[in-house]
Design an enzyme around this catalytic site. Structure first.
Site, PDB file in Angstrom:
ATOM      1  N   GLU A   1       0.945  -1.021  -0.017  1.00  0.00           N
ATOM      2  CA  GLU A   1       0.019  -0.078   0.173  1.00  0.00           C
ATOM      3  C   GLU A   1       1.090   1.232   0.056  1.00  0.00           C
ATOM      4  OE1 GLU A   1      -3.035  -0.017  -0.561  1.00  0.00           O
ATOM      5  OE2 GLU A   1      -3.370  -2.052  -0.137  1.00  0.00           O
TER       6      GLU A   1
ATOM      7  N   CYS B   1      -1.897   9.322   2.627  1.00  0.00           N
ATOM      8  CA  CYS B   1      -1.353   8.750   1.318  1.00  0.00           C
ATOM      9  C   CYS B   1      -2.354   8.852   0.253  1.00  0.00           C
ATOM     10  CB  CYS B   1      -1.139   7.380   1.273  1.00  0.00           C
ATOM     11  SG  CYS B   1      -2.558   6.054   1.852  1.00  0.00           S
TER      12      CYS B   1
END
Length: 477
Positions: free
Chosen positions: A220, A254
């Site tokens: 991720e 993110c």
């Protein structure tokens, strides 16, 4: 050639891993009751220690909004646990799979099995949520879990280690130390699956280390997630939603919108609206408790460098205060910053920002945003604002990203029935809900042959019967 000596911490890490590994092979399939019990213990850890987690995370950041911790971390983790517990019996059940006619009578089943030992390397920006959400999937799938938290959140990491050890045996779930030697050794362990959340640069190193053991990985990562404001968009609404998404956790997210593409004719109007919404929501006082600090002096200086580089190359900087203002810098709070007139040679357009800086680019024609996005790495997230369905669908069809939210930002991540994951430089693999369960299970196909099945006709010696069967198989394929 002699192997380098391991530190006591590395030896302890090896011992802990091998204890887990051996039990994952001798007791490989915990039943539903045990998995539900583990999920219940994890839920108790989160709910019983909510305030302690908030305080530890805030102390690690310098200041972290408790509301943001509750909404973006605690509530999401509790939702993951609740969802997994509710659906786990169904997820664990063998699935009926259709059998091709030429192999009848027979049956196919897909049987979920635990992989074994799952490693989780978690980041600092959402340390509770991005550690325990993947752990929920691992536990639900019946795995044993080893967690390596980030060294940038030492108070949180110590607390997590304490509370996990109080509820779980070390062979069920374990939190390691955060020493540098542990960090380097962790990814090299022969896990059955490894989950890493963090930067693309470190993700490459983790994948390389895991690859030596052929350990499958879920990465991720991040990158530069764009927001497109279509000509049909409500400009003020888009500005408000982008401003909020950019400043949650002070941009240390993110999937935060990294930059915005807006019609050139509306660029300044949009920038003014974004700044207005930022100031309305978070004010201009660095003492505002709703506004989060930057995680470290090094990251603060990095953001200052991005702004200085952009300004030196001709960009116009819109700030309520300068980043070197002692009132802001002493609290490590970076003033919300809009950067207008950016160009490709500016560092701010080459690196993931991970902070409260928002570059705004103008475009002339409808195809320019898609062309710009497709010239760069595929993003973890993409955001589109507008009312023109045809224009929206054109962007969705012509771009590839980890996920999309239409007419808002971030919220595709919160959809527990949808997978979360990147593509290419923004990551690989996915988790959330059943997607996490499936990622961290071996979905084993099993074919059950019936005594009445005529597959023996395939055996030698070949003759007329095989010719007839071959003809039938070709017809049915």
């Amino acid at each position: 050639m002699d192997q380098p000596l391991k530190s006591p911490g590395q030896n302890a890490l090896d011992d802990a891993f091998h204890a887990m590994f051996e039990l994952s092979r001798t007791k490989p399939a915990p039943d539903l009751a045990l998995r539900l019990d583990r999920l219940a213990r994890l839920r108790a850890i989160v709910s019983d220690n909510e305030k302690r987690f908030e305080e530890a995370i805030s102390a690690d950041f310098g200041h972290r909004s408790t509301i943001e911790t509750a909404i973006a971390e605690t509530i999401l983790v509790l939702g993951e646990i609740r969802h997994a517990a509710k659906h786990l019996k169904k997820w664990m059940a063998p699935q009926r799979i259709a059998t091709a006619l030429q192999f009848m009578p027979a049956k196919n089943r897909l049987i979920p099995q635990p992989l074994g030992v799952v490693g989780i390397i978690s980041p600092w920006n959402y340390p509770l949520q991005l550690t325990l959400a993947p752990a929920v999937g691992a536990i639900a799938a019946g795995n044993r879990v080893m967690i390596k938290p980030s060294e940038l959140v030492p108070r949180f990491s110590a607390l997590l280690k304490e509370v996990i050890a109080a509820k779980f045996d070390a062979t069920e779930m374990l939190v390691t130390d955060i020493d540098d030697d542990i960090a380097k050794a962790f990814a090299a362990l022969p896990f059955d699956h490894l989950i890493f959340t963090g930067s693309t640069r470190i993700g490459r190193l983790v994948a390389e280390a895991a690859g030596r053991n052929l350990t499958p990985v879920t990465l991720e990562l991040g990158g530069k997630s764009p927001a497109i404001v279509d000509r049909s968009a409500d400009l003020s609404q888009a500005a408000e939603r982008i401003a909020y998404a950019k400043l949650v956790n002070a941009g240390q997210t993110c999937i935060a919108p990294d930059y915005v593409l807006v019609p050139q004719s509306s660029l300044q109007d949009f920038a003014d609206k974004v700044q207005g919404h930022m100031q309305r929501m978070f004010g201009t006082d660095p003492g505002n408790k709703d506004y989060t600090s930057i995680i470290s002096d090094r990251h603060y200086a990095r953001l200052q460098g991005l702004v200085a580089d952009a300004a030196a190359k001709g960009a116009r900087i819109m700030q309520a205060a300068a980043a070197d203002d002692p009132a802001w810098k002493s609290k490590r709070k970076f003033p919300p910053t809009i950067v207008v007139g950016v160009t490709p040679d500016m560092t701010i357009m080459q690196e993931e920002i991970f902070g409260p800086l928002l570059p705004i680019l103008g475009y002339q024609t409808a195809g320019e945003p898609v062309a710009y996005i497709n010239r760069h790495d595929r993003p973890l997230a993409l955001y589109w604002f507008g009312k023109d369905d045809a224009a929206r669908d054109e962007v969705l069809a012509r771009t590839v990203s980890g996920g999309v939210t239409v007419n808002d930002c971030l919220f595709h991540f919160t959809q527990i029935n949808q997978p979360m994951g990147g593509i290419g430089a923004s990551g690989t693999g996915a988790y959330h809900g059943q997607w996490g369960f499936n990622t961290l299970s071996k979905l084993k196909p099993v074919f059950y042959r019936s005594p009445l099945n005529r597959l023996a006709d395939l055996y030698p010696p070949y003759g007329a019967k095989i010719a007839r069967l071959e003809k039938l198989l070709r017809f049915m394929s």
